[in-house]
Design an enzyme around this catalytic site. Sequence first.
Site, PDB file in Angstrom:
ATOM      1  N   ALA B  76       9.709 -32.191   3.553  1.00  0.00           N
ATOM      2  CA  ALA B  76       9.630 -33.362   4.490  1.00  0.00           C
ATOM      3  C   ALA B  76       8.759 -34.539   3.669  1.00  0.00           C
ATOM      4  O   ALA B  76       9.119 -35.558   3.756  1.00  0.00           O
ATOM      5  CB  ALA B  76       8.883 -33.256   5.812  1.00  0.00           C
ATOM      6  N   THR B  77       7.870 -34.023   2.953  1.00  0.00           N
ATOM      7  CA  THR B  77       7.055 -35.129   1.974  1.00  0.00           C
ATOM      8  C   THR B  77       7.995 -35.873   0.993  1.00  0.00           C
ATOM      9  O   THR B  77       8.058 -37.005   0.972  1.00  0.00           O
ATOM     10  CB  THR B  77       5.694 -34.380   1.392  1.00  0.00           C
ATOM     11  OG1 THR B  77       5.084 -33.989   2.271  1.00  0.00           O
ATOM     12  CG2 THR B  77       5.129 -35.539   0.201  1.00  0.00           C
ATOM     13  N   ALA B 205      12.157 -26.884   6.227  1.00  0.00           N
ATOM     14  CA  ALA B 205      12.318 -25.748   6.864  1.00  0.00           C
ATOM     15  C   ALA B 205      11.033 -24.956   7.522  1.00  0.00           C
ATOM     16  O   ALA B 205      11.210 -24.246   8.284  1.00  0.00           O
ATOM     17  CB  ALA B 205      12.814 -24.730   5.860  1.00  0.00           C
ATOM     18  N   HIS B 206      10.176 -24.986   6.703  1.00  0.00           N
ATOM     19  CA  HIS B 206       9.012 -24.242   7.142  1.00  0.00           C
ATOM     20  C   HIS B 206       8.175 -24.476   8.228  1.00  0.00           C
ATOM     21  O   HIS B 206       7.454 -23.655   8.634  1.00  0.00           O
ATOM     22  CB  HIS B 206       7.894 -24.244   5.998  1.00  0.00           C
ATOM     23  CG  HIS B 206       7.135 -25.461   5.732  1.00  0.00           C
ATOM     24  ND1 HIS B 206       5.732 -25.378   6.196  1.00  0.00           N
ATOM     25  CD2 HIS B 206       7.388 -26.663   5.417  1.00  0.00           C
ATOM     26  CE1 HIS B 206       5.184 -26.801   6.056  1.00  0.00           C
ATOM     27  NE2 HIS B 206       5.961 -27.466   5.594  1.00  0.00           N
ATOM     28  N   THR B 244      18.309 -28.547 -10.235  1.00  0.00           N
ATOM     29  CA  THR B 244      19.184 -27.258  -9.832  1.00  0.00           C
ATOM     30  C   THR B 244      18.825 -26.952  -8.337  1.00  0.00           C
ATOM     31  O   THR B 244      17.411 -27.011  -8.117  1.00  0.00           O
ATOM     32  CB  THR B 244      18.609 -26.237 -10.882  1.00  0.00           C
ATOM     33  OG1 THR B 244      19.140 -26.672 -12.234  1.00  0.00           O
ATOM     34  CG2 THR B 244      19.406 -25.056 -10.514  1.00  0.00           C
ATOM     35  N   CYS B 329     -10.615 -31.658   7.589  1.00  0.00           N
ATOM     36  CA  CYS B 329     -11.629 -30.910   7.413  1.00  0.00           C
ATOM     37  C   CYS B 329     -11.697 -29.963   6.183  1.00  0.00           C
ATOM     38  O   CYS B 329     -10.797 -29.073   6.165  1.00  0.00           O
ATOM     39  CB  CYS B 329     -11.889 -29.844   8.511  1.00  0.00           C
ATOM     40  SG  CYS B 329     -13.276 -28.582   8.276  1.00  0.00           S
TER      41      CYS B 329
END
Lengths: 147, 386
Positions: B76-77, B205-206, B244, B329
């Site tokens: 997403a980044t 995905a994660h 790739t 933190c």
Amino acid sequence: MSDPLGPQVRRLFEALAHAGELSAAMVGAGATPADATAAHATRVVSGEAGRERRGTRVRFTLCLDGDRLLEVRYRAYGCPYTLAACEWLARRLEDGGPGRIGAPGEWAQALQIPPARMGRLLVVEDALRAALAAAGLSPALSATVSE
Amino acid sequence: MSAAEPVYLDYAATSPVDARVAAAMSECLTRDGVFGNPSSLHPHGRLARERVEHARAQVAALIHAEPQQLVWTSGATESNNLAILGTARAAARRGRHLISARTEHKAVIDPLHRLEHEGFQVTWLDTDQYGMIDPQRLRAALRDDTALVSIMHANNEIGVLQDIEALAAICRERAVPLHVDAAQSAGKVAVDVRRLQCDLLSFTAHKMYGPKGIGALYFAPARRAALQPLMFGGGHERGLRSGTLAVHQIVGFGVACELAATAWQADAEHCERLRTRLWLGLQAIDGVLLNGHPTARVANILNVSFTGIEGESLLMGLGELSLSTGSACNSDSDEPSYVLRALGRDTELAQSSLRFSLGRYSTEADIDRAIAAVTREVRRLRAIVP
């Protein structure tokens, strides 16, 4: 599994045995405040620094018999490093008096506290200095602190 | 640290890979599997390309997009960077004004700051006390030279869900593209790009039981030509993202999306039930405040502040729990959460927050352990404050 706090800070943080309050009534088995004051010239003084909204607030309370430091307690709002430093200092003060406490840089080194947290240690130092001053142990002993 | 296995309550940070996802990925790694380069024209490459395109269809289906409307990214980044930098730089001659919100993820805020250095101007929208953006604030902020609006769907700290449809409608009135960071909502709530009417949407995905290192950016048909790539070197992904393709990760993402498409509602009900149990348990402690909107939020996130407690000490005292504090933190920073500050929480409360994020594998026993641990630690720390 590595602990971000490091082993020493973790041990101290989990066993804040000196956290709490002292009053003349609590000093010496069964002594009343009047007994303590009259018989042993026992005094309880405190010093405080910091603010919650700045992330750290610390108060040290010292019980003395004359100029002899008997017991140390603290109350603290702060990060784990702050609490661990307070506990470590309380133990050292009780074991060896103000001459053993050293300067914040030494505390950070001894406890492996990250440089980014030095600001927190300075608040701890201010509270401790204030308590020592209230006990009449400074400037001579606080000069020892800054050695 | 308790001898027992720590309870994982940080699903908003990342989730474990589903065993079915891992099995599919492992078929794409070794000599007897689909290890080919999908850009190659030989049989091994063509087989890999088939798997990649199958996964693209699976991923697109989750958000009701067409497969050709997706570009693979590393997460997403990167999707956010491609959407924001790619759109703004491509539109720079027409307009250099951008709009976003103060509560966005750093993966949106930092590219926008980058663009400020390049001469763009960013309007940062305030939220209300719950973290919601008033669509009329967006309407008032739009200008003739606005090149892009970027608003997240679900907030990563407090879980608040923005009314993307309403925001998109306003953007469409002015023909300004809308980018949505859906990293915390895809696979958690219904994400339908046809209904949302956004132009760009980032997801990964994660957060949905897939692997780390793979994400996607959806773009509406009209957006394709208006995206400037960030990476060059081979023209992969129709020139939008060279490099790739990581077949095993893409295949894993595809399976994770297919599973999420059928499981998200049950997952959400499961998480909501456990979140309610957690919230009821925590409310037995005095001075506990909910951060975020009470109803307009994803089911798996609960962010609370504890009065009179320093957040990092609270978190570090909870060795038996794996969760996050609202504040940034770590050993290098002790700044309070900028998201909670944006909601109007004072520094003290912003520093004393915990984010519990639940998932498919969370259990009632996990929640009960969490309640007991937090209650114990809050009492311990409150007992020693001056």
